[in-house]
Design an enzyme around this catalytic site. Structure first.
Site, PDB file in Angstrom:
ATOM      1  N   ASN A  91       0.802  -1.235   0.000  1.00 20.43           N
ATOM      2  CA  ASN A  91       0.000   0.000   0.000  1.00 20.43           C
ATOM      3  C   ASN A  91       0.831   1.280   0.000  1.00 20.43           C
ATOM      4  O   ASN A  91       0.302   2.360  -0.245  1.00 20.43           O
ATOM      5  CB  ASN A  91      -0.930  -0.025   1.227  1.00 20.43           C
ATOM      6  CG  ASN A  91      -1.746   1.221   1.378  1.00 20.43           C
ATOM      7  OD1 ASN A  91      -2.711   1.439   0.652  1.00 20.43           O
ATOM      8  ND2 ASN A  91      -1.338   2.098   2.307  1.00 20.43           N
ATOM      9  N   SER A 144      -4.865   2.700  -8.122  1.00 20.82           N
ATOM     10  CA  SER A 144      -5.561   3.990  -8.069  1.00 20.82           C
ATOM     11  C   SER A 144      -6.475   4.074  -9.276  1.00 20.82           C
ATOM     12  O   SER A 144      -6.252   3.376 -10.289  1.00 20.82           O
ATOM     13  CB  SER A 144      -4.531   5.119  -8.141  1.00 20.82           C
ATOM     14  OG  SER A 144      -5.143   6.344  -8.476  1.00 20.82           O
ATOM     15  N   TYR A 157       2.702   9.637 -11.379  1.00 17.48           N
ATOM     16  CA  TYR A 157       1.891   8.859 -10.431  1.00 17.48           C
ATOM     17  C   TYR A 157       0.961   7.895 -11.164  1.00 17.48           C
ATOM     18  O   TYR A 157       0.954   6.694 -10.890  1.00 17.48           O
ATOM     19  CB  TYR A 157       1.082   9.816  -9.556  1.00 17.48           C
ATOM     20  CG  TYR A 157       0.150   9.134  -8.589  1.00 17.48           C
ATOM     21  CD1 TYR A 157       0.631   8.569  -7.409  1.00 17.48           C
ATOM     22  CD2 TYR A 157      -1.227   9.050  -8.841  1.00 17.48           C
ATOM     23  CE1 TYR A 157      -0.227   7.945  -6.517  1.00 17.48           C
ATOM     24  CE2 TYR A 157      -2.085   8.439  -7.952  1.00 17.48           C
ATOM     25  CZ  TYR A 157      -1.590   7.886  -6.789  1.00 17.48           C
ATOM     26  OH  TYR A 157      -2.434   7.266  -5.909  1.00 17.48           O
ATOM     27  N   SER A 160       2.697   5.039 -12.786  1.00 18.32           N
ATOM     28  CA  SER A 160       3.128   4.005 -11.823  1.00 18.32           C
ATOM     29  C   SER A 160       1.937   3.140 -11.402  1.00 18.32           C
ATOM     30  O   SER A 160       2.072   1.922 -11.228  1.00 18.32           O
ATOM     31  CB  SER A 160       3.796   4.642 -10.599  1.00 18.32           C
ATOM     32  OG  SER A 160       2.854   5.257  -9.737  1.00 18.32           O
ATOM     33  N   LYS A 161       0.776   3.751 -11.264  1.00 20.10           N
ATOM     34  CA  LYS A 161      -0.390   2.977 -10.828  1.00 20.10           C
ATOM     35  C   LYS A 161      -0.910   2.065 -11.944  1.00 20.10           C
ATOM     36  O   LYS A 161      -1.434   0.980 -11.677  1.00 20.10           O
ATOM     37  CB  LYS A 161      -1.479   3.924 -10.323  1.00 20.10           C
ATOM     38  CG  LYS A 161      -1.095   4.647  -9.027  1.00 20.10           C
ATOM     39  CD  LYS A 161      -0.804   3.663  -7.895  1.00 20.10           C
ATOM     40  CE  LYS A 161      -0.579   4.336  -6.554  1.00 20.10           C
ATOM     41  NZ  LYS A 161      -0.371   3.378  -5.453  1.00 20.10           N
TER      42      LYS A 161
HETATM   43  N1  LIG Z   1      -5.853   9.205  -1.034  1.00 19.11           N
HETATM   44  C1  LIG Z   1      -6.243   9.004  -2.290  1.00 19.11           C
HETATM   45  O1  LIG Z   1      -7.085   9.740  -2.833  1.00 19.11           O
HETATM   46  C2  LIG Z   1      -5.698   7.832  -3.063  1.00 19.11           C
HETATM   47  C3  LIG Z   1      -6.299   7.526  -4.297  1.00 19.11           C
HETATM   48  C4  LIG Z   1      -5.826   6.453  -5.030  1.00 19.11           C
HETATM   49  C5  LIG Z   1      -4.788   5.678  -4.531  1.00 19.11           C
HETATM   50  N2  LIG Z   1      -4.213   5.990  -3.332  1.00 19.11           N
HETATM   51  C6  LIG Z   1      -3.117   5.138  -2.880  1.00 19.11           C
HETATM   52  O2  LIG Z   1      -3.383   4.663  -1.578  1.00 19.11           O
HETATM   53  C7  LIG Z   1      -2.147   4.356  -0.931  1.00 19.11           C
HETATM   54  C8  LIG Z   1      -2.150   4.996   0.445  1.00 19.11           C
HETATM   55  O3  LIG Z   1      -2.171   6.404   0.300  1.00 19.11           O
HETATM   56  P1  LIG Z   1      -2.949   7.373   1.299  1.00 19.11           P
HETATM   57  O4  LIG Z   1      -3.899   8.144   0.498  1.00 19.11           O
HETATM   58  O5  LIG Z   1      -3.425   6.623   2.470  1.00 19.11           O
HETATM   59  O6  LIG Z   1      -1.776   8.393   1.676  1.00 19.11           O
HETATM   60  P2  LIG Z   1      -0.898   8.596   2.978  1.00 19.11           P
HETATM   61  O7  LIG Z   1      -1.766   8.876   4.153  1.00 19.11           O
HETATM   62  O8  LIG Z   1       0.109   9.606   2.576  1.00 19.11           O
HETATM   63  O9  LIG Z   1      -0.204   7.182   3.217  1.00 19.11           O
HETATM   64  C9  LIG Z   1       0.910   6.757   2.470  1.00 19.11           C
HETATM   65  C10 LIG Z   1       1.554   5.594   3.191  1.00 19.11           C
HETATM   66  O10 LIG Z   1       2.654   5.148   2.385  1.00 19.11           O
HETATM   67  C11 LIG Z   1       3.793   5.035   3.207  1.00 19.11           C
HETATM   68  N3  LIG Z   1       5.022   5.269   2.452  1.00 19.11           N
HETATM   69  C12 LIG Z   1       5.301   6.255   1.559  1.00 19.11           C
HETATM   70  N4  LIG Z   1       6.568   6.146   1.144  1.00 19.11           N
HETATM   71  C13 LIG Z   1       7.114   5.080   1.788  1.00 19.11           C
HETATM   72  C14 LIG Z   1       8.378   4.460   1.797  1.00 19.11           C
HETATM   73  N5  LIG Z   1       9.415   4.926   1.061  1.00 19.11           N
HETATM   74  N6  LIG Z   1       8.563   3.391   2.583  1.00 19.11           N
HETATM   75  C15 LIG Z   1       7.555   2.916   3.352  1.00 19.11           C
HETATM   76  N7  LIG Z   1       6.331   3.437   3.391  1.00 19.11           N
HETATM   77  C16 LIG Z   1       6.121   4.516   2.616  1.00 19.11           C
HETATM   78  C17 LIG Z   1       3.603   6.099   4.293  1.00 19.11           C
HETATM   79  O11 LIG Z   1       4.348   5.737   5.454  1.00 19.11           O
HETATM   80  P3  LIG Z   1       5.634   6.559   6.015  1.00 19.11           P
HETATM   81  O12 LIG Z   1       5.466   7.992   5.611  1.00 19.11           O
HETATM   82  O13 LIG Z   1       5.572   6.320   7.486  1.00 19.11           O
HETATM   83  O14 LIG Z   1       6.802   5.902   5.383  1.00 19.11           O
HETATM   84  C18 LIG Z   1       2.106   5.975   4.561  1.00 19.11           C
HETATM   85  O15 LIG Z   1       1.853   4.959   5.495  1.00 19.11           O
HETATM   86  C19 LIG Z   1      -1.036   4.876  -1.851  1.00 19.11           C
HETATM   87  O16 LIG Z   1      -0.502   3.796  -2.599  1.00 19.11           O
HETATM   88  C20 LIG Z   1      -1.783   5.838  -2.757  1.00 19.11           C
HETATM   89  O17 LIG Z   1      -1.142   6.016  -3.989  1.00 19.11           O
HETATM   90  C21 LIG Z   1      -4.652   7.046  -2.586  1.00 19.11           C
END
Ligand SMILES: NC(=O)c1ccc[n+]([C@@H]2O[C@H](COP(=O)([O-])OP(=O)(O)OC[C@H]3O[C@@H](n4cnc5c(N)ncnc54)[C@H](OP(=O)(O)O)[C@@H]3O)[C@@H](O)[C@H]2O)c1
Length: 251
Positions: A91, A144, A157, A160-161
């Site tokens: 994730n 995504s 982004y 990558s998705k």
């Molecule tokens: N929010 C949206 O609208 C949305 C939409 C489509 C897809 N997504 C996807 O959902 C997933 C979660 O995103 P989110 O929206 O929940 O955002 P978020 O709150 O920013 O969470 C991102 C997570 O990824 C971890 N992460 C980032 N870089 C990392 C690294 N180098 N090593 C280990 N962990 C890492 C962060 O942990 P640390 O910072 O502690 O490392 C955090 O736990 C992502 O893959 C994102 O692309 C989100």
């Protein structure tokens, strides 16, 4: 607490905030023992403690997904402690909204792929030998809606998705004979640290969401729970879209 994941051992990579935190909490509430990772120790420990204090089971392991040795430690520690791995939700993810002309191929594009794609491949390579021995496993990759729909304002982004979606489908076929299911999640606009309330990103996307609201991390976690559980025992190679009908018009 119920038991849709009773006795399952799960790894959630990138669980310190947002969607990954909600997945970790929901898996634990459904009876899984959850190993959760991220770079931020304090956030990880808080979530670990809250789950354990509440009668669930969670182990936080600090890990940077771009470091293979960190990911090896996560898998080795899980096996030492629990002896098996039933579920992996990759994730971890980062977002960028750089205009096309300004995207740096190394600093942005390669790094984006390292976090959003390569780390998923590495984790899958690390867990599948154990899943093969067990004769079962469920892998979920967070993609995504950007995997489905071109996104001119976040090219690296969404590229990558799209790779995550395609990798998921290829791996689902490659691993089907081992009874390892591989699926992806496609969240739409979802409230998290990536999409904060009132942020420019939210303001730009929200008008296009037919349901006229931002989704919650829990609503995405519900999709992950289904794919992780035995209820999805015949589901593999699927991308589960959770987007309030955002992509329904255009795809
Ligand atoms: N929010 C949206 O609208 C949305 C939409 C489509 C897809 N997504 C996807 O959902 C997933 C979660 O995103 P989110 O929206 O929940 O955002 P978020 O709150 O920013 O969470 C991102 C997570 O990824 C971890 N992460 C980032 N870089 C990392 C690294 N180098 N090593 C280990 N962990 C890492 C962060 O942990 P640390 O910072 O502690 O490392 C955090 O736990 C992502 O893959 C994102 O692309 C989100």
């Amino acid at each position: 607490m119920s038991n849709r994941l009773e006795n399952k051992i799960a790894i959630v990579v990138g669980g310190t905030s947002g969607i990954g935190k909600a997945i970790t909490e929901l898996y634990a509430a459904e009876g899984a023992k959850v190993v959760m990772t991220g770079r931020r120790e304090e956030k990880g420990r808080e979530i670990e403690k809250a789950i354990n204090d509440n009668g669930g089971e969670c182990l936080f392991i600090q890990a940077d997904s771009t470091k293979k040795e960190d990911l090896e430690n996560v898998v080795n520690t899980t096996i030492e402690k629990y002896g098996r791995i039933d579920i992996l939700n990759n994730n971890a993810g980062i977002l960028a909204t750089t205009p096309l002309d300004e995207i740096d191929p190394t600093e942005e594009f390669n790094h984006m792929f390292n976090v959003n794609v390569t780390s998923y491949l590495t984790m899958i390579q690390l867990v599948t030998p154990y899943m093969k021995k067990q004769g079962a496993g469920s892998i979920i990759n967070t993609a995504s809606v950007g995997a489905r729909q071109p996104m001119p304002f976040n090219i690296s982004y969404s590229t990558s998705k799209a790779a995550v979606k395609h990798m998921t489908e290829s791996m689902a076929v490659a691993l089907a004979g081992d009874n390892i299911r591989v699926n992806s999640l496609a969240p739409g606009l979802t409230r998290s640290e990536m999409v904060e309330e009132g942020s420019d990103f939210e303001k730009a996307v929200l008008p296009s969401v037919p349901m006229k609201r931002t989704g919650s991390a829990k609503e995405i976690a519900n999709g992950s729970l289904f794919l992780a559980s035995d209820e999805a025992s015949y589901v593999s190679g699927h991308m589960l879209v959770l987007d309030g009908a955002l992509t329904a018009f255009s795809c």
